[in-house]
Design a protein around this motif. Structure first.
Motif, PDB file in Angstrom:
ATOM      1  N   ARG A  71     -66.238 -53.176  24.160  1.00 26.89           N
ATOM      2  CA  ARG A  71     -67.375 -52.522  24.801  1.00 26.89           C
ATOM      3  C   ARG A  71     -67.338 -52.708  26.312  1.00 26.89           C
TER       4      ARG A  71
ATOM      5  N   LEU B 190     -75.196 -56.144  28.291  1.00 28.58           N
ATOM      6  CA  LEU B 190     -76.433 -55.462  27.919  1.00 28.58           C
ATOM      7  C   LEU B 190     -76.661 -54.172  28.693  1.00 28.58           C
ATOM      8  N   ILE B 191     -76.350 -54.160  29.983  1.00 28.53           N
ATOM      9  CA  ILE B 191     -76.655 -52.993  30.837  1.00 28.53           C
ATOM     10  C   ILE B 191     -75.452 -52.640  31.707  1.00 28.53           C
TER      11      ILE B 191
ATOM     12  N   GLY C  86     -74.067 -49.820  32.481  1.00 29.31           N
ATOM     13  CA  GLY C  86     -74.222 -48.647  33.336  1.00 29.31           C
ATOM     14  C   GLY C  86     -74.811 -48.969  34.695  1.00 29.31           C
TER      15      GLY C  86
ATOM     16  N   ARG D  76     -83.984 -51.588  39.984  1.00 22.72           N
ATOM     17  CA  ARG D  76     -84.256 -51.123  38.619  1.00 22.72           C
ATOM     18  C   ARG D  76     -83.757 -52.128  37.580  1.00 22.72           C
ATOM     19  N   GLN D  77     -82.648 -52.776  37.857  1.00 19.61           N
ATOM     20  CA  GLN D  77     -82.096 -53.721  36.889  1.00 19.61           C
ATOM     21  C   GLN D  77     -82.537 -55.159  37.128  1.00 19.61           C
TER      22      GLN D  77
ATOM     23  N   LEU E  41     -79.225 -54.473  20.567  1.00 21.68           N
ATOM     24  CA  LEU E  41     -78.380 -53.297  20.791  1.00 21.68           C
ATOM     25  C   LEU E  41     -77.430 -53.026  19.628  1.00 21.68           C
TER      26      LEU E  41
ATOM     27  N   GLU F 233     -88.477 -54.704  25.691  1.00 20.61           N
ATOM     28  CA  GLU F 233     -89.195 -53.836  26.624  1.00 20.61           C
ATOM     29  C   GLU F 233     -88.387 -53.583  27.885  1.00 20.61           C
TER      30      GLU F 233
ATOM     31  N   LEU G 257     -85.099 -53.795  28.296  1.00 18.31           N
ATOM     32  CA  LEU G 257     -83.915 -52.975  28.029  1.00 18.31           C
ATOM     33  C   LEU G 257     -84.305 -51.512  27.804  1.00 18.31           C
ATOM     34  N   ALA G 258     -85.432 -51.289  27.132  1.00 24.07           N
ATOM     35  CA  ALA G 258     -85.893 -49.916  26.914  1.00 24.07           C
ATOM     36  C   ALA G 258     -86.260 -49.241  28.241  1.00 24.07           C
TER      37      ALA G 258
ATOM     38  N   ILE H 132     -84.932 -49.677  31.120  1.00 20.53           N
ATOM     39  CA  ILE H 132     -83.769 -49.365  31.962  1.00 20.53           C
ATOM     40  C   ILE H 132     -82.815 -48.401  31.278  1.00 20.53           C
ATOM     41  N   ALA H 133     -83.040 -48.109  30.025  1.00 19.22           N
ATOM     42  CA  ALA H 133     -82.129 -47.240  29.263  1.00 19.22           C
ATOM     43  C   ALA H 133     -82.108 -45.833  29.844  1.00 19.22           C
TER      44      ALA H 133
END
Length: 296
Positions: free
Chosen positions: A36, A216-217, A219, A242-243, A266, A290, A292-293, A295-296
């Motif tokens: 990943r 986790l993030i 992107g 944002r992150q 995830l 919350e 993670l949602a 920033i998705a």
């Protein structure tokens, strides 16, 4: 000393464990996580750092993790293996194993029960570096190691030992990064290991960001690096802020604990952290979901 061109986002995977307190390393889950990270576009992967719970692994687990992670990376990106132990002898043994298994570089974190003086630190790093031919990254993380390396000492080690070629600075003090740049006229590659300092560190001239956040993030983490490299400060600030809530949360809750909880959210079960560490509690898991949602 030549080696891999390390720069950008160096991703730190957790070490997944099978269910139960006695569960060993889950190599299938580790392989899936490495895939990943590589597929997401991370520029290097660094197993067996603090996020990888290296301090909680016995020797055989450490060897298993190193072999499985390096096999999964398979040369697609540079591989940096974390090496840390209370004794120089064991650090040398692990560094040699990592080199034989295919590591492109080793990241050496000195650990201490008794406080180490400068002479002891120099000898430790010199003996580990002399035992391998791959580049060595000095890792300064006083919060976990009990050893605080000044910029002056790290620059001195780079100057006196041929294959010590780079530094990971994780004290949380961006002034130290500026000092590293000043002492070497910007020639020493240094890497930021403090998530909340990512934007400031790049502004200070960091060659890259060593982080578990891509688990986790990926992107937003990679987007920040692209914006910085493009000189687009407005986008870099927007992406970083944002992150930032996620970065602060996973750091504040302990990286193995929070990253493993986030991976489960995830869809990748990396097991629980190794006791005495405990899994993230229900309120913490809900809060992480919350974040993670958002920033998705």
């Amino acid at each position: 000393m030549t080696g891999p061109a390390l720069e950008g986002i160096i991703a730190y995977p957790v070490t997944p464990f099978a269910p139960g307190e006695a569960g060993g390393v889950d190599t299938a889950a580790l392989t899936a996580l490495v895939d990943r990270l590589v597929d997401a576009g991370c520029h290097a992967v660094a197993p067996l750092g603090s996020t990888g719970e290296s301090a909680y692994l016995d020797d055989e687990e450490w060897y298993t993790t190193a072999e499985a992670a390096l096999a999964a990376i398979a040369g697609r990106v540079p591989a940096v293996v974390g090496v840390a132990d209370l004794t120089t002898r064991n650090a040398v043994r692990r560094a040699r194993f990592a080199e034989r298994a295919g590591a492109d570089a080793v990241m050496v974190l000195p650990q201490s029960y008794w406080r180490l003086d400068e002479r002891e630190v120099v000898r430790h790093f010199t003996e580990v570096a002399d035992a391998v031919s791959v580049p060595v990254m000095i890792y300064n993380n006083p919060a976990t190691s009990g050893v605080d390396l000044s910029p002056e000492l790290m620059v001195s080690l780079v100057g006196r030992v041929e294959n010590i070629t780079m530094v990971k600075e994780s004290s949380g003090d961006v002034r130290r990064m500026h000092r590293l740049a000043q002492l070497t006229d910007g020639e020493l590659p240094f890497f930021n290991g403090s998530n909340p300092l990512a934007l400031e560190a790049f502004a200070a001239g960091a060659a890259g960001w060593c982080t578990a956040a891509p688990c986790l993030i990926p992107g937003p983490v990679l987007e920040l690096h692209r914006a910085v490299r493009a000189g687009d400060l407005d986008t870099a600030r927007e992406v970083f802020y944002r992150q930032l809530p996620v970065l602060e949360f996973i750091l504040g809750g302990g990286l193995p604990t929070t990253v493993k909880a986030g991976l489960a959210l995830l869809g990748l079960d990396a097991g629980a952290p190794r006791p005495p560490l405990l899994p993230l509690d229900e309120p913490g898991t809900a809060r992480l979901a919350e974040l993670l949602a958002a920033i998705a």
